[in-house]
Design an enzyme around this catalytic site. Structure first.
Site, PDB file in Angstrom:
ATOM      1  N   SER A 230       1.024  -1.161  -0.001  1.00 24.22           N
ATOM      2  CA  SER A 230       0.019   0.016  -0.114  1.00 24.22           C
ATOM      3  C   SER A 230       0.972   1.215   0.023  1.00 24.22           C
ATOM      4  CB  SER A 230      -0.717  -0.219   1.112  1.00 24.22           C
ATOM      5  OG  SER A 230      -1.385   1.056   1.460  1.00 24.22           O
TER       6      SER A 230
ATOM      7  N   TYR B 257      -0.913  -0.969  10.307  1.00 20.24           N
ATOM      8  CA  TYR B 257      -0.996  -1.015   8.708  1.00 20.24           C
ATOM      9  C   TYR B 257       0.050  -0.566   8.129  1.00 20.24           C
ATOM     10  CZ  TYR B 257      -3.258  -1.200   4.384  1.00 20.24           C
ATOM     11  OH  TYR B 257      -3.855  -1.359   2.905  1.00 20.24           O
TER      12      TYR B 257
END
Length: 271
Positions: free
Chosen positions: A144, A157
């Site tokens: 990401s 994350y």
């Protein structure tokens, strides 16, 4: 019944029961690939396989918990027993957790890192040696832009996705000169179901996340098409859309300045 064919190209996709995983499976199915649909969600996996077959591909479903190394090893063994090859491994399964460091529960750290980082590590550990023995293959690791942006209140994350980027770059260096490619995917927000399973420490984070993902014009099909186009021509990175590319280059070229800039853009929130 699964057709056991050693001629068709074979892709293993984790997290293939929905979202980007399903879009990747369907895109490859249009090219006649055989898909190992790997996910813990059996109902969603069966729907993905139905769509794959309707589009001209074939495959099988595998109930897979990516946090279990032995399960991934068994998946690799099953794939090679059934089809005799793996042309592409896509480590796509992922979750997200939000909250300030010190407040986000340690359980959420473990959950996010086990799925987002250890899952791809287990996948590479099981499949790379087999690809080396067969003499070809391609690894796609879905990270990401969060792995570069390091936004506030996204510690689990960010850490996991940064690890996926490091894993991919290390693996690319180790496989240089072989017939095995590595692509790492670093998208910004796009229309996917990840917000439905995210863990939040307060409702403000939940509302902000749903607004960001819901407000994107980038679909899973857009991302899947870009990923496979890049991988099939041997590219190492997929970074999209434009703002994600700006973050990518800012972080690489001006790391300290990028931190200050991204902090101003995101705005300071009370912890």
């Amino acid at each position: 019944m699964v057709k056991s064919s050693r001629a068709s190209k074979v892709a293993v996709i984790t997290g293939a029961a929905s979202g980007l995983g399903r879009a990747l499976a369907c895109n490859l199915a249009r090219q006649g690939w055989t898909i190992a649909v790997a996910d813990i969600n059996e109902t969603g996996s069966e729907e993905t396989l139905r769509q794959v077959r309707a589009l001209g591909g074939d495959g099988a479903c595998f109930r897979v918990d990516v946090t279990n190394a032995q399960v991934i090893e068994d998946l690799a063994e099953d794939v090679y027993t059934l089809w005799g090859r793996c042309d592409m491994l896509i480590n796509n399964a992922g979750v997200a957790s939000t909250g300030a460091i010190g407040k986000v529960p340690l359980e959420d750290w473990r959950w996010c890192i086990d799925i987002d980082l250890m899952g791809p590590i287990y996948g590479c550990h099981a499949f790379v040696p087999r690809m080396q023995r067969q003499g070809f293959g391609h690894i796609i690791n879905v990270a990401s832009i969060a792995g570069y942006a390091m936004g506030r209140r996204m510690g689990p994350y960010n850490v996991a996705k940064s690890g996926v980027i490091a894993l991919s770059e290390t693996l690319r260096a180790e496989l240089e000169g072989t017939n095995i490619g590595v692509t790492v995917v670093c998208p910004g927000f796009f229309l996917t179901g990840i917000a439905n399973t995210m863990r939040f420490t307060d409702k403000r984070e939940q509302d902000a996340t749903r607004k960001l993902t819901g407000g994107s014009n980038m679909t899973v099909e857009d991302v899947a098409a870009a990923v496979l186009k890049t991988a099939q021509r041997g590219g190492g990175y997929v970074v999209m859309p434009r703002y994600a590319q700006m973050i990518f280059w800012a972080r690489r070229l001006f790391p300290a300045g990028a931190t200050a800039l991204l902090s101003r853009i995101s705005g300071r929130r009370k912890s």
